[in-house]
Design a protein around this motif. Structure first.
Motif, mmCIF file in Angstrom:
data_model
loop_
_atom_site.group_PDB
_atom_site.id
_atom_site.type_symbol
_atom_site.label_atom_id
_atom_site.label_comp_id
_atom_site.label_asym_id
_atom_site.label_seq_id
_atom_site.Cartn_x
_atom_site.Cartn_y
_atom_site.Cartn_z
ATOM 1 N N ARG A 1 1.173 -1.297 0.026
ATOM 2 C CA ARG A 1 -0.300 -0.085 0.319
ATOM 3 C C ARG A 1 0.830 1.319 0.341
ATOM 4 O O ARG A 1 0.661 1.903 0.010
ATOM 5 C CB ARG A 1 -1.017 0.372 0.977
ATOM 6 N N PHE A 2 2.540 0.996 -0.125
ATOM 7 C CA PHE A 2 3.192 1.950 -0.156
ATOM 8 C C PHE A 2 3.317 2.923 -1.563
ATOM 9 O O PHE A 2 4.648 4.026 -1.251
ATOM 10 C CB PHE A 2 4.517 2.213 1.723
ATOM 11 N N ASP A 3 3.081 1.908 -2.439
ATOM 12 C CA ASP A 3 4.112 2.228 -3.974
ATOM 13 C C ASP A 3 2.759 3.864 -4.383
ATOM 14 O O ASP A 3 2.115 4.307 -3.804
ATOM 15 C CB ASP A 3 3.077 1.196 -4.520
ATOM 16 N N VAL A 4 4.358 3.994 -4.563
ATOM 17 C CA VAL A 4 3.738 5.679 -5.305
ATOM 18 C C VAL A 4 3.890 5.233 -7.079
ATOM 19 O O VAL A 4 4.692 4.491 -7.281
ATOM 20 C CB VAL A 4 4.716 6.530 -5.218
ATOM 21 N N ALA A 5 2.428 6.043 -7.353
ATOM 22 C CA ALA A 5 2.533 5.951 -9.032
ATOM 23 C C ALA A 5 3.584 5.724 -9.662
ATOM 24 O O ALA A 5 3.369 4.506 -10.611
ATOM 25 C CB ALA A 5 1.688 6.784 -9.714
ATOM 26 N N PRO A 6 4.988 6.472 -9.801
ATOM 27 C CA PRO A 6 6.041 5.766 -10.904
ATOM 28 C C PRO A 6 6.827 5.004 -10.552
ATOM 29 O O PRO A 6 7.392 4.100 -11.271
ATOM 30 C CB PRO A 6 6.978 6.953 -10.552
ATOM 31 N N LEU A 7 6.421 4.687 -9.372
ATOM 32 C CA LEU A 7 6.915 2.860 -8.475
ATOM 33 C C LEU A 7 6.461 2.080 -8.683
ATOM 34 O O LEU A 7 6.320 0.696 -8.175
ATOM 35 C CB LEU A 7 8.167 3.081 -7.946
ATOM 36 N N LYS A 8 4.962 2.022 -9.476
ATOM 37 C CA LYS A 8 4.138 1.241 -8.925
ATOM 38 C C LYS A 8 4.633 -0.414 -9.344
ATOM 39 O O LYS A 8 4.991 -0.865 -10.685
ATOM 40 C CB LYS A 8 2.650 1.751 -10.238
ATOM 41 N N GLY A 9 3.842 -1.176 -8.291
ATOM 42 C CA GLY A 9 4.528 -2.203 -8.751
ATOM 43 C C GLY A 9 6.442 -2.460 -8.174
ATOM 44 O O GLY A 9 6.558 -2.174 -7.594
ATOM 45 N N PRO A 10 5.912 -3.742 -8.495
ATOM 46 C CA PRO A 10 8.179 -4.575 -7.717
ATOM 47 C C PRO A 10 9.009 -3.807 -8.549
ATOM 48 O O PRO A 10 8.942 -3.830 -9.864
ATOM 49 C CB PRO A 10 7.804 -5.741 -7.427
ATOM 50 N N LEU A 11 9.820 -2.661 -7.752
ATOM 51 C CA LEU A 11 11.060 -2.583 -8.749
ATOM 52 C C LEU A 11 12.009 -3.230 -8.747
ATOM 53 O O LEU A 11 11.876 -3.855 -7.925
ATOM 54 C CB LEU A 11 11.498 -0.974 -7.763
ATOM 55 N N ARG A 12 11.848 -3.949 -10.114
ATOM 56 C CA ARG A 12 13.456 -4.913 -9.797
ATOM 57 C C ARG A 12 14.955 -4.332 -10.427
ATOM 58 O O ARG A 12 15.515 -3.097 -10.354
ATOM 59 C CB ARG A 12 13.107 -4.975 -11.541
ATOM 60 N N VAL A 13 15.877 -5.121 -9.722
ATOM 61 C CA VAL A 13 16.737 -4.423 -9.086
ATOM 62 C C VAL A 13 17.332 -4.710 -11.044
ATOM 63 O O VAL A 13 17.869 -3.412 -10.866
ATOM 64 C CB VAL A 13 18.220 -5.547 -8.991
ATOM 65 N N ARG A 14 17.733 -4.902 -11.718
ATOM 66 C CA ARG A 14 17.784 -4.778 -13.248
ATOM 67 C C ARG A 14 17.288 -3.772 -13.048
ATOM 68 O O ARG A 14 18.443 -2.864 -13.916
ATOM 69 C CB ARG A 14 17.332 -5.968 -13.811
ATOM 70 N N GLU A 15 16.086 -3.807 -13.639
ATOM 71 C CA GLU A 15 15.440 -2.092 -14.078
ATOM 72 C C GLU A 15 16.309 -1.051 -12.975
ATOM 73 O O GLU A 15 15.900 0.185 -13.703
ATOM 74 C CB GLU A 15 13.874 -1.884 -13.810
ATOM 75 N N ALA A 16 16.485 -0.941 -11.959
ATOM 76 C CA ALA A 16 17.595 0.357 -11.276
ATOM 77 C C ALA A 16 18.572 -0.271 -11.739
ATOM 78 O O ALA A 16 18.713 1.526 -11.760
ATOM 79 C CB ALA A 16 17.328 -0.258 -9.531
ATOM 80 N N ARG A 17 19.184 -0.828 -12.246
ATOM 81 C CA ARG A 17 20.177 -0.455 -12.652
ATOM 82 C C ARG A 17 20.386 0.077 -13.945
ATOM 83 O O ARG A 17 21.166 0.347 -13.751
ATOM 84 C CB ARG A 17 20.951 -2.256 -12.690
ATOM 85 N N GLN A 18 19.569 -0.353 -14.801
ATOM 86 C CA GLN A 18 19.297 -0.395 -16.493
ATOM 87 C C GLN A 18 19.244 1.468 -15.815
ATOM 88 O O GLN A 18 19.484 2.328 -16.429
ATOM 89 C CB GLN A 18 18.158 -0.617 -17.037
ATOM 90 N N ARG A 19 18.365 1.986 -15.104
ATOM 91 C CA ARG A 19 17.661 3.228 -14.927
ATOM 92 C C ARG A 19 18.770 4.089 -14.410
ATOM 93 O O ARG A 19 19.645 4.955 -14.764
ATOM 94 C CB ARG A 19 16.072 3.531 -13.732
#
Length: 176
Positions: A20-38
């Protein structure tokens, strides 16, 4: 040592658990691979912004070489990278080279000393400067936060692997 499967919020990997603490830009699980790409994408935005800032400073300096102020890159830890700094040249009577806001009281007084034909150019440089600072500050802050998240996950792995004796690094921010 605590079992990883019994750890609170454990989702079977280093992925964040959606709740319930997710915010719109991070809706759903943030993935490590995606975070490193970002992170890589943000590093490119920052490099491009720094190159643009260097061109901005150089362009202003060439167009107005004897101006009462110039745009400079500050290397402090604030998120305002490019600022106006008053010239220390005697002809301008400035006693210090402090940073000023071109739209603030000191900046408006400085603009009054600039020929009217040049003020539009100065305001165009100011528009470009504040836009560049906004882009760089958002990218830098996002980079900082994502890197902090990844570092926190890495520290959790170390504690799970080596136990509590691994300890936290002295420079780690305890605010999370």
């Amino acid at each position: 040592m605590m079992s990883r499967k019994n750890a609170v919020g454990y989702a079977g990997s280093d992925e964040a658990v959606a709740d319930r603490f997710d915010v719109a830009p991070l809706k759903g699980p943030l993935r490590v691979r995606e975070a490193r790409q970002r992170l890589a994408a943000l590093e490119q935005v920052i490099r491009d912004g720094e190159a643009e800032g260097a061109r901005l400073c150089e362009s202003f300096g060439k167009q107005f070489p004897t101006a009462p102020a110039k745009i400079v890159r500050y290397n402090d830890r604030s998120l305002t990278f490019y600022r106006w700094r008053r010239s220390s040249a005697r002809r301008w009577g400035n006693k210090s080279t402090t940073a000023i806001s071109l739209t603030g009281k000191q900046g408006l007084a400085l603009l009054a000393r600039v020929p009217e034909s040049a003020r539009g150019h100065w305001l165009n440089y100011e528009r470009r400067r504040i836009y560049l600072n906004m882009r760089l500050s958002i990218a830098t802050y996002e980079h900082y936060r994502i890197q902090g998240w990844l570092d926190g996950l890495e520290q959790i792995k170390v504690i799970e692997r080596d136990g509590l004796a691994a300890g936290a690094p002295d420079n780690h921010n305890d605010r999370g």
